[in-house]
Design an enzyme around this catalytic site. Structure first.
Site, short mmCIF file in Angstrom:
data_model
loop_
_atom_site.label_atom_id
_atom_site.label_comp_id
_atom_site.label_asym_id
_atom_site.label_seq_id
_atom_site.Cartn_x
_atom_site.Cartn_y
_atom_site.Cartn_z
N SER A 144 0.68 -1.38 -0.20
CA SER A 144 0.17 -0.03 -0.15
C SER A 144 0.97 1.20 0.19
CB SER A 144 -1.26 -0.04 1.16
OG SER A 144 -1.06 1.53 1.04
N TYR A 157 -1.27 -0.52 10.48
CA TYR A 157 -1.94 -0.97 9.38
C TYR A 157 -0.33 -0.87 8.56
CZ TYR A 157 -4.12 -1.11 4.44
OH TYR A 157 -3.78 -1.28 2.80
#
Length: 253
Positions: A144, A157
């Site tokens: 990501s 995350y």
């Protein structure tokens, strides 16, 4: 770009929806046999039906990537059914955190790390020996843009995706001479069911998410799938250990 995929076999985890489903469909459209995997049986089987309806070949194998026995079974089933594993998109992941670091819980930390980090590690652990034994292959891991920088109110995350990039780069160097390439894709905000659930209650947040990207919109699952296929293609034969941002210019700011 050379797309010599026909007759090859790909495994896609987290293929029951979103980016995973789009990538499974894109692989199948190029003539690959696709092993569709997810913890969501209904979603995974729906992906298989979509592939078959378009004339492609796919099978579903349920797999919880946090469980070593499940991952081992997934790879064994792939080899048993098709005799090879050419491409793997380790896409299964979760995002359940929206708060400051000190507000996080141990359960939240463990859940995110188990799927996003341990899951990728376990998949590569069982994919790499198969690819080495057959003389090569390509792995793409789902990271990501949160793994390329900071992600306020998503610190766990972000840490998990930084870890995915670390695993990717390390494996790429370890297996470069074994003809196995390992890369990562790093999407920004993508139009998935997860995104819609997060923003449906407040459309203003969705507008803000679009505006964050210099191109003025969020990305599509098909655009991420195209990036995965490129990294798997012969056109990317000299690319390994790379974290490819698919982000509408976000990381250029």
């Amino acid at each position: 770009m050379s797309m010599t995929f026909a007759g090859r076999v790909a495994v896609v985890t987290g293929a029951g929806a979103g980016i995973g489903r789009a990538t499974a469909l894109a692989f199948a459209a190029q003539g690959l046999t696709v092993v569709v995997s997810d913890v969501d049986v209904v979603g995974g089987e729906a992906t298989v039906r979509q592939i078959e309806a378009s004339g492609g070949t796919a099978v579903f194998v349920r797999c919880d990537v946090t469980q070593e026995a499940d991952v081992q079974h997934l790879m064994e089933q792939t080899i048993s059914a098709f005799g090879r594993l050419d491409y793997a998109f380790n896409n299964a992941g979760i995002e359940i955190e929206h708060g400051r670091l000190a507000d996080g819980t141990l359960d939240m930390f463990d859940a995110i790390m188990a799927v996003n980090v341990k899951g990728v590690w376990l998949c590569m652990k069982y994919q790499l020996p198969l690819m080495v034994a057959q003389g090569g292959g390509v792995i793409v891991n789902a990271a990501s843009v949160a793994g390329l920088g900071a992600a306020p109110k998503m610190s766990i995350y972000a840490a998990s995706k930084h870890a995915v990039i670390g695993l990717t780069k390390s494996a790429a160097i370890e297996y470069a001479k074994k003809k196995v390439r390992v890369n990562a894709v790093c999407p920004a905000v993508i139009d998935t069911d997860m995104f819609r659930r997060a923003y449906e209650a407040d459309p203003r947040k969705a507008d803000y998410a679009a505006a964050v990207h210099p191109v003025g919109r969020i990305g599509t699952v098909e655009e991420v799938a195209s990036a995965v296929l490129y990294l798997c293609s012969e056109g990317a034969a000299f690319i390994t250990g790379h974290a490819l941002a698919v982000d509408g210019g976000t990381m250029a700011i």
